[in-house]
Scaffold this motif. Structure first.
Motif, mmCIF file in Angstrom:
data_model
loop_
_atom_site.group_PDB
_atom_site.id
_atom_site.type_symbol
_atom_site.label_atom_id
_atom_site.label_comp_id
_atom_site.label_asym_id
_atom_site.label_seq_id
_atom_site.Cartn_x
_atom_site.Cartn_y
_atom_site.Cartn_z
ATOM 1 N N TYR A 363 -3.149 -25.618 95.561
ATOM 2 C CA TYR A 363 -4.641 -26.654 95.601
ATOM 3 C C TYR A 363 -5.361 -25.939 96.215
ATOM 4 O O TYR A 363 -7.001 -26.116 96.595
ATOM 5 C CB TYR A 363 -4.596 -28.148 96.059
ATOM 6 N N LEU A 438 -13.754 -27.134 90.123
ATOM 7 C CA LEU A 438 -12.578 -28.034 89.604
ATOM 8 C C LEU A 438 -11.619 -28.714 90.828
ATOM 9 O O LEU A 438 -12.180 -28.741 91.758
ATOM 10 C CB LEU A 438 -11.686 -26.382 89.731
ATOM 11 N N ARG A 441 -6.112 -30.734 90.206
ATOM 12 C CA ARG A 441 -4.947 -30.494 89.007
ATOM 13 C C ARG A 441 -5.634 -28.964 88.193
ATOM 14 O O ARG A 441 -4.730 -28.242 87.775
ATOM 15 C CB ARG A 441 -4.928 -31.688 88.249
ATOM 16 N N GLU A 442 -6.372 -29.073 88.295
ATOM 17 C CA GLU A 442 -7.793 -27.892 87.861
ATOM 18 C C GLU A 442 -7.033 -26.351 88.152
ATOM 19 O O GLU A 442 -6.883 -25.705 87.938
ATOM 20 C CB GLU A 442 -8.948 -27.986 87.264
ATOM 21 N N ARG A 443 -7.611 -26.319 89.809
ATOM 22 C CA ARG A 443 -7.331 -25.529 90.497
ATOM 23 C C ARG A 443 -5.840 -25.415 90.044
ATOM 24 O O ARG A 443 -4.960 -23.605 90.351
ATOM 25 C CB ARG A 443 -7.389 -25.239 91.761
ATOM 26 N N LYS A 445 -3.303 -24.825 87.522
ATOM 27 C CA LYS A 445 -2.693 -24.396 86.689
ATOM 28 C C LYS A 445 -3.483 -22.922 86.637
ATOM 29 O O LYS A 445 -2.962 -21.333 86.856
ATOM 30 C CB LYS A 445 -3.738 -24.556 85.566
ATOM 31 N N VAL A 446 -4.804 -22.326 87.585
ATOM 32 C CA VAL A 446 -5.941 -21.461 87.601
ATOM 33 C C VAL A 446 -4.286 -20.737 88.540
ATOM 34 O O VAL A 446 -4.733 -19.130 88.498
ATOM 35 C CB VAL A 446 -7.189 -21.536 87.524
ATOM 36 N N ARG B 84 -15.580 -36.124 84.385
ATOM 37 C CA ARG B 84 -15.493 -35.397 85.678
ATOM 38 C C ARG B 84 -16.695 -36.768 87.179
ATOM 39 O O ARG B 84 -17.396 -36.441 86.537
ATOM 40 C CB ARG B 84 -15.649 -34.236 85.649
ATOM 41 N N MET B 104 -11.242 -36.327 86.383
ATOM 42 C CA MET B 104 -11.385 -34.533 87.575
ATOM 43 C C MET B 104 -12.447 -35.379 88.442
ATOM 44 O O MET B 104 -13.719 -35.210 88.148
ATOM 45 C CB MET B 104 -11.787 -33.646 86.522
#
Lengths: 502, 502
Positions: A363, A438, A441-443, A445-446, B84, B104
């Motif tokens: 995260y 981000l 949850r987006e962080r 993944k990347v 978002r 998000m």
């Protein structure tokens, strides 16, 4: 030579041996010593103090700018002379004493120590021990290769021991810019508006009668322990350069970038060195420690000006830079660490901050200090001063440690020094994660896709997938979150499948 | 009245219904709305937007100052109109959508959002929706009960919808001080040198042709949700007052203290209210949200001046203060949140910062945001802006929650928002821990002894004692560190012995 170094005749009679000077330091005192990342520390009095402590036990609180060279921390610890230590160290002996609970270590943001001292929120400094290039006609102290907290220690302490180091070139005089913020509640703005702003005086002004002893020394600063770039640090530099070039293409930055900060250490140094091979030009630095890479970039015609609080160089670079210091001087300034690391100036200038992570999680939280969540490495140093207030906060690390037994990317960091709120960009040799804008949850993944080592990627993705079933803004399996660290503690590796090379 | 509210005649033809204005907002847009801690949000267009989204699905990125009132977050979420959300919220419906992964959420330091926008590091704002008291002759916008990020949203967006709220008193005009930092790389110092410094203009200057629609509204701000002081908040206030009086006795502070900041919420509000009964006088505030306690202290003759970014008041206080705003106005200023929370100003003024912890650990780390380490409550808000840069960073909480099922003092916090480096003083109703200058092992003893509830004290001491056997700067049993949270998740209480009242 001597006359140039001690220009106030009335102070000639203060010259004593290191042993005599060390007698001024007694049990229970708080001692403020010069020294920042192995540069410009007092060299003779601490050794004499260690000898004295062996004969006649004593314990002091030792405050410095940052880490000391010349094994001084180790020597003092071996003499059991240190009860408390702040705000930073990087010595194996001191580290062991801290982790054994023998020395109480206060791990502070480097900009804050003297604020706390000045306002009486820490016990006062009883005596300052400061390395000097010279003492002026008026009795003011000219520092050497670092400023650190020396100016405030000397100003706040009732007594000062000065070590005039004859091996430090006289031409260092004029390099420093000493400025102390004015008193609250009517404090004024700090007038630094560019890395090359000079806002103070090139010496530490103190009433000369406070100088209780002067010791002449000749030992050099220790060489930096930074290692040369390798394939992985080059890959990290490459990812970061590509990213910054893309920022330029998008019109967010120019090829002059913004003032750069790079933390102490091999990776950050290698990243800066990598900038020699880029289209970036007319760069500036507003950093705390100036390493080899600063001078490489200057020599390559890439860097116009560098502001720092110390110069910490390899043996080879030290000889070359210090012998030509007159030439570099107009493009350098050394400031008190309160100013080099000041939130006000960092936010104003818009720093691109590059610091090293010990581990990071999916995260974006960063651990800079604690091995396994419990054992101190060096301290947070100035990384928090810069990361919180920077234009862009970048953390770099190799993806693996201990031959692969350790993944630097973990489900949850075992200690947090930099929260998810303060981390914009993460880079390992595998790739770069741009976390700006981000959600957690987006962080995840990347970071898993771009930064984790392939040998750990699947295990991280599996953790994340299972955590997701429990929901939450920041999904975790709380009973497993620190499991990799517990495995490491018990088995010597984070996972049964950890790729430990033989 | 109308003429005074919309003084630029050329804009009269922009007056439309909320529905018409909402048509300017389309799928995929980033919308910057006014509103900070339930004060001064646009009230009609968001509702019209929710209706539109129900008929014709769309998703936007919603940026605000901080939390919105009037159930706007819930209404927009129920219409599935939010993809978002940043940088803060406090709505149960929005919270659920965030924790379910439908929205998000980017949880940011409140001072940073517009820095990122201005530098292109976040997607640009397509349209701003700003509540106004009036529009001036030149087409400039006069905000209402908050400034938040409104000024930068309006300046950066190509299009603006203005809601002129006729229920907000005209006398709010003159209350605001709008200042936008100058551009890097030649940014100047922010000239705030005291809470009452006025450095800008009392309106948001924009080219009037950017105003695409004007909507007339009459709804009030929502009342604050702050609860009245109780025995525990009074005990917290008492411990803190005793501590600060002792700081005065020691000569570290005067009875004027230093400018105060208090985070939103019941406990911080109660603590400030408690200052009415102390010898402190001629106080000032440099805070983000001005709550009931601000006006109580002014009425008690204790507080000379208050700077904030919003006024969030109970129904009773709202009526009394807003009807007498002309009288309070010379002792108040509302600023952009970038300035109210600016690291530069906070460090310069030397703020005493009082914020609320969700949980804290025996080493002084603070969780402000995540229930059980995973589920978002509201967000970090401005607490990090203040805690990192304050003269003194204080966190307050009650020692228990959920009738004793939860101890707010735990072995290791399940999420870190404020690191051990940023926490000086902890206060619960049990007592106060002064962590300044203490190493982690010393902090553990004082936090367990002074802040933990007696029902959990023994379990914490036992954890610490066993962790000590493993050594380390910050001793932990890494396999047990988050065990209390796991117990809570599985059994509804942190320990089998948790004192859950029936």
């Amino acid at each position: 030579m001597f006359k140039n170094r001690l220009r106030s005749k009335q102070l000639w009679d203060r010259i004593v041996s290191a042993d005599e000077a060390a007698r001024l330091i007694t049990d229970g005192m708080t001692v403020g010593m010069s020294g920042f990342t192995r540069a410009g520390e007092a060299k003779a009095v601490p050794l004499a103090l260690a000898e004295k402590a062996k004969r006649d036990p004593l314990k002091i609180t030792l405050m410095t700018g940052a880490s000391l060279g010349n094994n001084l921390d180790r020597t003092l610890v071996e003499a059991h002379a240190i009860a408390r230590r702040m705000p930073f160290q990087s010595d194996p002996g001191m580290r062991k004493a801290i982790n054994d609970g023998e020395v109480m270590f206060i791990d502070q943001h480097l900009s804050e120590t003297v604020e706390f001292l000045r306002s009486g929120q820490l016990a006062p400094v009883d005596i300052a021990v400061i390395e000097a290039t010279a003492i002026t006609e008026e009795g003011a102290i000219v520092p050497t290769t670092s400023v650190g907290n020396s100016a405030s220690f000397a100003i706040l302490a009732p007594k000062i021991i000065v070590e005039i180091n004859l091996s430090q070139p006289e031409a260092l005089e004029g390099l420093h810019d000493i400025y102390i913020p004015t008193k609250r509640p009517s404090r004024e703005a700090i007038p630094v508006v560019a890395p090359d702003s000079r806002i103070g005086v090139p010496f530490i002004p103190i009433p000369p009668e406070k100088i209780a002893a002067i010791v002449l020394t000749e030992s050099s600063d220790s060489a930096s322990t930074v290692e040369p770039p390798d394939a992985e640090t080059n890959a990290i530099a490459g990812h970061l350069t590509d990213f910054l070039l893309n920022e330029v293409r998008r019109g967010r930055l120019t090829e002059r970038l913004l003032p750069l900060q790079a933390g102490i250490g091999t990776i950050a140094n290698a990243v800066l060195q990598g900038f020699s091979e880029t289209p970036f030009h007319d760069l500036t630095m507003y950093s705390e420690v100036l390493q080899d890479s600063t001078f490489d970039l200057m020599d390559a015609g890439k860097l116009n000006f560098a502001s720092g609080s110390s110069m910490t160089l390899s043996t080879e670079k030290h000889m070359r830079v210090l012998s030509a210091i007159e030439r570099y001087k107009r493009r350098l300034v050394l400031r008190p660490q309160e100013i080099s690391n000041h939130p006000e100036v960092i936010r104003r200038l818009g720093i691109i901050a590059i610091n090293t992570a010990l581990e990071l999680d999916i995260y974006g939280n960063v651990n800079s200090t604690h091995v396994g969540g419990t054992h101190m490495m060096n301290g947070i140093g100035g990384s928090g001063d810069f990361a919180r207030n920077a234009y862009m906060s970048i953390f770099v690390t190799k993806s693996l440690a201990k031959n692969g037994a350790i993944s630097r990317v973990v489900p949850m960091v075992s200690h947090v020094d930099h929260t998810e709120h303060d981390v914009d960009i993460l880079v390992t040799e595998i790739g770069l994660a741009d976390l700006r804008g981000l959600a957690p949850r987006e962080r995840a993944k990347v970071i898993i896709a771009n930064c984790a080592h392939p040998k750990y990627r699947e295990a991280l993705a599996d953790y994340y997938k299972r955590a997701l079933l429990r929901g939450g803004h920041t999904p975790h399996l709380i009973e497993e979150a620190l499991g990799w660290h517990d495995n490491l503690r018990r088995t010597g590796k984070m996972l049964a499948s950890s790729p430990v090379a033989t």
